[in-house]
Design an enzyme around this catalytic site. Structure first.
Site, mmCIF file in Angstrom:
data_model
loop_
_atom_site.group_PDB
_atom_site.id
_atom_site.type_symbol
_atom_site.label_atom_id
_atom_site.label_comp_id
_atom_site.label_asym_id
_atom_site.label_seq_id
_atom_site.Cartn_x
_atom_site.Cartn_y
_atom_site.Cartn_z
ATOM 1 N N GLY A 16 -19.000 8.502 -13.603
ATOM 2 C CA GLY A 16 -18.215 9.735 -13.694
ATOM 3 C C GLY A 16 -17.150 9.498 -14.738
ATOM 4 O O GLY A 16 -17.420 8.858 -15.771
ATOM 5 N N ALA A 17 -15.932 9.951 -14.468
ATOM 6 C CA ALA A 17 -14.879 9.826 -15.474
ATOM 7 C C ALA A 17 -14.541 8.355 -15.750
ATOM 8 O O ALA A 17 -14.624 7.892 -16.900
ATOM 9 C CB ALA A 17 -13.649 10.588 -15.012
ATOM 10 N N ASN A 106 -11.205 4.991 -5.737
ATOM 11 C CA ASN A 106 -10.090 5.393 -4.865
ATOM 12 C C ASN A 106 -10.393 5.037 -3.425
ATOM 13 O O ASN A 106 -11.551 4.969 -3.024
ATOM 14 C CB ASN A 106 -9.938 6.917 -4.917
ATOM 15 N N LYS A 188 -1.354 1.616 -3.538
ATOM 16 C CA LYS A 188 -1.982 2.777 -4.176
ATOM 17 C C LYS A 188 -2.530 3.717 -3.101
ATOM 18 O O LYS A 188 -2.414 4.933 -3.203
ATOM 19 C CB LYS A 188 -3.098 2.319 -5.127
ATOM 20 N N ASN A 192 -1.837 7.710 -2.496
ATOM 21 C CA ASN A 192 -2.908 8.710 -2.381
ATOM 22 C C ASN A 192 -2.846 9.442 -1.036
ATOM 23 O O ASN A 192 -3.072 10.642 -0.970
ATOM 24 C CB ASN A 192 -4.290 8.066 -2.550
ATOM 25 N N ASN A 196 -2.487 13.255 -2.089
ATOM 26 C CA ASN A 196 -3.762 13.982 -2.218
ATOM 27 C C ASN A 196 -3.999 15.047 -1.149
ATOM 28 O O ASN A 196 -4.260 16.205 -1.487
ATOM 29 C CB ASN A 196 -4.929 12.986 -2.278
ATOM 30 N N ASN A 206 0.372 18.246 -8.219
ATOM 31 C CA ASN A 206 1.124 17.152 -7.585
ATOM 32 C C ASN A 206 2.629 17.401 -7.558
ATOM 33 O O ASN A 206 3.297 17.190 -6.538
ATOM 34 C CB ASN A 206 0.852 15.833 -8.315
ATOM 35 N N SER A 259 -7.244 14.422 -7.253
ATOM 36 C CA SER A 259 -8.699 14.337 -7.141
ATOM 37 C C SER A 259 -9.184 15.056 -5.872
ATOM 38 O O SER A 259 -10.268 15.633 -5.867
ATOM 39 C CB SER A 259 -9.142 12.877 -7.149
ATOM 40 N N GLU A 271 -12.466 12.427 -0.370
ATOM 41 C CA GLU A 271 -12.381 11.007 -0.002
ATOM 42 C C GLU A 271 -11.427 10.791 1.173
ATOM 43 O O GLU A 271 -10.922 9.690 1.364
ATOM 44 C CB GLU A 271 -11.952 10.193 -1.227
HETATM 45 O O1 KPL Z 1 -4.745 9.047 -7.861
HETATM 46 C C1 KPL Z 1 -4.428 10.212 -7.831
HETATM 47 C C2 KPL Z 1 -5.490 11.187 -7.457
HETATM 48 O O2 KPL Z 1 -5.391 12.373 -7.762
HETATM 49 O O3 KPL Z 1 -6.472 10.729 -6.848
HETATM 50 C C3 KPL Z 1 -2.997 10.631 -8.082
HETATM 51 C C4 KPL Z 1 -2.153 9.395 -8.299
HETATM 52 C C5 KPL Z 1 -2.471 11.419 -6.907
HETATM 53 C C6 KPL Z 1 -2.848 11.417 -9.346
HETATM 54 O O4 KPL Z 1 -3.384 12.699 -9.303
#
Ligand code: KPL
Length: 311
Positions: A16-17, A106, A188, A192, A196, A206, A259, A271
């Site tokens: 993907g990205a 993630n 991290k 999230n 998120n 955000n 995301s 996720e």
């Molecule tokens: O990792 C991110 C995500 O969107 O999954 C953040 C840090 C919230 C940035 O958009």
């Protein structure tokens, strides 16, 4: 004596990205790269990257998970967490003891599952702050160069992480092997968990979370529970430090669509099970309740049927 890992031919599962970005970067430094897909649409895929006004592209071979020539190592996994178990399960019989699997995705939970299935593999993890989006399936647009950190749990994995970081640095990007990757992944994850699902609840970018007192209060209670679970897992953290970090990231990425919100808008599974859902699972293991994380997990799950969870 630690064997020098052969890193000349990368296999990328889930381009993907982020996977597509690393396919092009690794190709640019002379690596062979093969893309592995569940059901390839064609034997080749042309990926294009636009970075400011500079554009590059390359045709990569694409193979089905059960048809890739062996060895598959090193294997970079960039699938969404929820899609990973099914695809990796198909690859497991084709991986040999000592093969390198690097998870760059993630959320948390997949590495534990993989270690249970195959303790004989080298399982490394990585996190990144690179920003890249895909206006179309094969066109990547760089939004911001970040930092990629990698590491492993054992001395052998840590040595491999160093070799990979040295190789990836040749792309000109900031890549480092760190000895505390699990702690950094937890940090991290906390960010999230705090950003998120709330952007999904309030359908906002955000940065807009920072202007909503009820969102900030939810962020704080999520952070308090994550801090408790992190401390029980051996990574002490305070509510204030996680909350401040989450607010800082919301500010830095103010105009981003998270995301999770992007998944919901595109009617894809989210996720959530590997973010707040993972916190709930870990909390249960330690015999504590995490009601804020449980509530938001249920709320987001109800927005879209989730694939079977590993947790
Ligand atoms: O990792 C991110 C995500 O969107 O999954 C953040 C840090 C919230 C940035 O958009």
């Amino acid at each position: 004596m630690i064997a020098d890992p052969n890193l000349s031919h990368w296999h990328i599962l889930g381009a993907g990205a982020i996977g597509g970005l690393w396919a092009l970067r690794l190709h640019s430094i002379g690596c062979r790269v093969t893309l592995i897909e569940r059901a390839p649409l064609s034997p080749e895929r042309r990926l294009q990257l636009t970075d400011n006004s500079h554009s590059s592209c390359h045709d990569f071979p694409v193979v089905a998970a059960n048809a890739a020539a062996l060895p598959l190592s090193p294997l970079l996994v960039t699938t969404k967490a929820g899609d990973t178990i099914d695809v990796i399960a198909a690859l497991l019989p084709r991986l040999n003891a000592g093969d390198i699997v690097l998870l760059l995705q993630n959320g948390m939970g997949i590495d534990d599952w993989l270690r249970q299935q195959r303790p004989d593999l080298q399982i490394l993890t990585a996190i990144t702050t690179d920003g890249v989006f895909r206006p179309t399936r094969d066109h990547l647009v760089m939004a911001g160069h970040g930092e990629t950190l990698t590491g492993g749990n054992t001395a052998v994995e840590q040595e491999t992480a160093m070799q990979i970081a040295l190789q990836w640095q040749k792309t000109g990007e900031v890549v480092q092997a760190v000895t505390d990757i699990q702690r950094r992944r937890w940090q991290k994850l906390a960010i999230n968990c705090a950003i998120n699902p709330l952007t999904a609840r309030y359908r906002c970018r955000n940065g807009a979370l920072l202007d909503m007192p009820e969102a900030l209060s939810a962020m704080r209670s999520i952070c308090a529970e994550v801090a408790e679970v992190m401390s029980l897992e051996g990574y002490p953290a305070s509510t204030a430090s996680l909350y401040d970090a989450a607010c800082a990231v919301a500010r830095q990425t103010a105009t981003n669509t998270s995301s999770m919100l992007a998944d919901i808008q595109a009617q894809r599974p989210t996720e959530i099970d590997f973010m707040n859902g993972h916190i709930v699972t870990m909390a249960r293991k330690h015999g504590i309740a995490t009601p804020s994380n449980a509530r938001i997990t249920a709320e987001i799950r109800a927005l879209h049927p989730q694939p079977a969870s590993s947790n």
